[in-house]
Design a protein around this motif. Structure first.
Motif, PDB file in Angstrom:
ATOM      1  N   SER A 181       0.933  -1.210   0.015  1.00  0.00           N
ATOM      2  CA  SER A 181      -0.183  -0.116   0.061  1.00  0.00           C
ATOM      3  C   SER A 181       0.929   1.200  -0.079  1.00  0.00           C
ATOM      4  CB  SER A 181      -0.895  -0.127   1.157  1.00  0.00           C
ATOM      5  OG  SER A 181      -1.810  -1.218   1.121  1.00  0.00           O
ATOM      6  N   LEU A 182       2.001   1.371  -0.839  1.00  0.00           N
ATOM      7  CA  LEU A 182       2.727   2.350  -0.881  1.00  0.00           C
ATOM      8  C   LEU A 182       2.047   3.847  -1.313  1.00  0.00           C
ATOM      9  CD1 LEU A 182       5.640   0.450  -2.470  1.00  0.00           C
ATOM     10  CD2 LEU A 182       5.698   1.807  -0.327  1.00  0.00           C
ATOM     11  N   LYS A 183       2.413   4.885  -0.745  1.00  0.00           N
ATOM     12  CA  LYS A 183       2.107   5.999  -0.969  1.00  0.00           C
ATOM     13  C   LYS A 183       3.267   6.961  -1.526  1.00  0.00           C
ATOM     14  CE  LYS A 183      -0.825   5.669   3.200  1.00  0.00           C
ATOM     15  NZ  LYS A 183      -1.139   6.166   4.655  1.00  0.00           N
ATOM     16  N   PRO A 184       2.831   8.074  -2.068  1.00  0.00           N
ATOM     17  CA  PRO A 184       3.878   9.104  -2.925  1.00  0.00           C
ATOM     18  C   PRO A 184       4.790   9.413  -1.677  1.00  0.00           C
ATOM     19  CG  PRO A 184       1.745   9.420  -3.708  1.00  0.00           C
ATOM     20  CD  PRO A 184       1.522   8.430  -2.692  1.00  0.00           C
ATOM     21  N   GLU A 185       4.203   9.746  -0.389  1.00  0.00           N
ATOM     22  CA  GLU A 185       5.325  10.077   1.016  1.00  0.00           C
ATOM     23  C   GLU A 185       6.175   9.075   1.264  1.00  0.00           C
ATOM     24  OE1 GLU A 185       1.715  10.122   0.619  1.00  0.00           O
ATOM     25  OE2 GLU A 185       0.796   9.816   2.335  1.00  0.00           O
ATOM     26  N   ASP A 186       5.987   7.786   0.712  1.00  0.00           N
ATOM     27  CA  ASP A 186       6.962   6.955   1.157  1.00  0.00           C
ATOM     28  C   ASP A 186       8.446   7.034   0.092  1.00  0.00           C
ATOM     29  OD1 ASP A 186       4.266   4.440   1.456  1.00  0.00           O
ATOM     30  OD2 ASP A 186       5.577   5.533   3.098  1.00  0.00           O
TER      31      ASP A 186
END
Length: 123
Positions: free
Chosen positions: A84-89
């Motif tokens: 569930s990766l997010k841009p903020e990762d």
């Protein structure tokens, strides 16, 4: 101890990646391992850590429930499964080792560092 992190890359938001950190050298010692990440202009921040036995694991609040840290001592390798990766990762991810038995969350608590692997999450 020498550490080499790999497995980074480009992934879309919601996707997954698995990072690996291979240790070589004096790996017979019992090291606690950590994953950190850093973006330009920011401090390196703790992501996850695991003790040598695997009996204690800790996560940053920002990744709790999405990331899973594990280790295979027979292969001298630590993993970071990122879901569930997010841009903020998006960041350069580093693995680190410390000789103490407890998980540290500060950069200064670790004795050895890998070279980092870039994770980019597109929106």
């Amino acid at each position: 101890v020498q550490l080499q992190a790999f497995g980074g890359g480009l992934v879309q938001a919601g996707g997954s990646l698995r990072l690996s950190c291979a240790a070589s050298g004096r790996t017979s010692s019992s090291y606690t391992m950590g994953w950190f990440r850093q973006t330009p202009g920011k401090e390196r921040e703790f992501v996850a850590g695991v003790t040598w036995s695997g009996g204690s694991i800790r996560y940053a609040d920002s990744v709790q429930g999405r990331f899973t840290v594990s280790r295979d001592n027979a292969l001298n390798t630590v993993y970071l499964q990122m879901n569930s990766l997010k841009p903020e990762d998006t960041a350069v991810y580093y693995c680190a080792a410390r000789r103490a038995s407890r998980i540290g969350t500060e950069r200064s608590e670790y004795d050895y560092w890998g070279q980092g692997t870039l994770v980019t999450v597109s929106s």
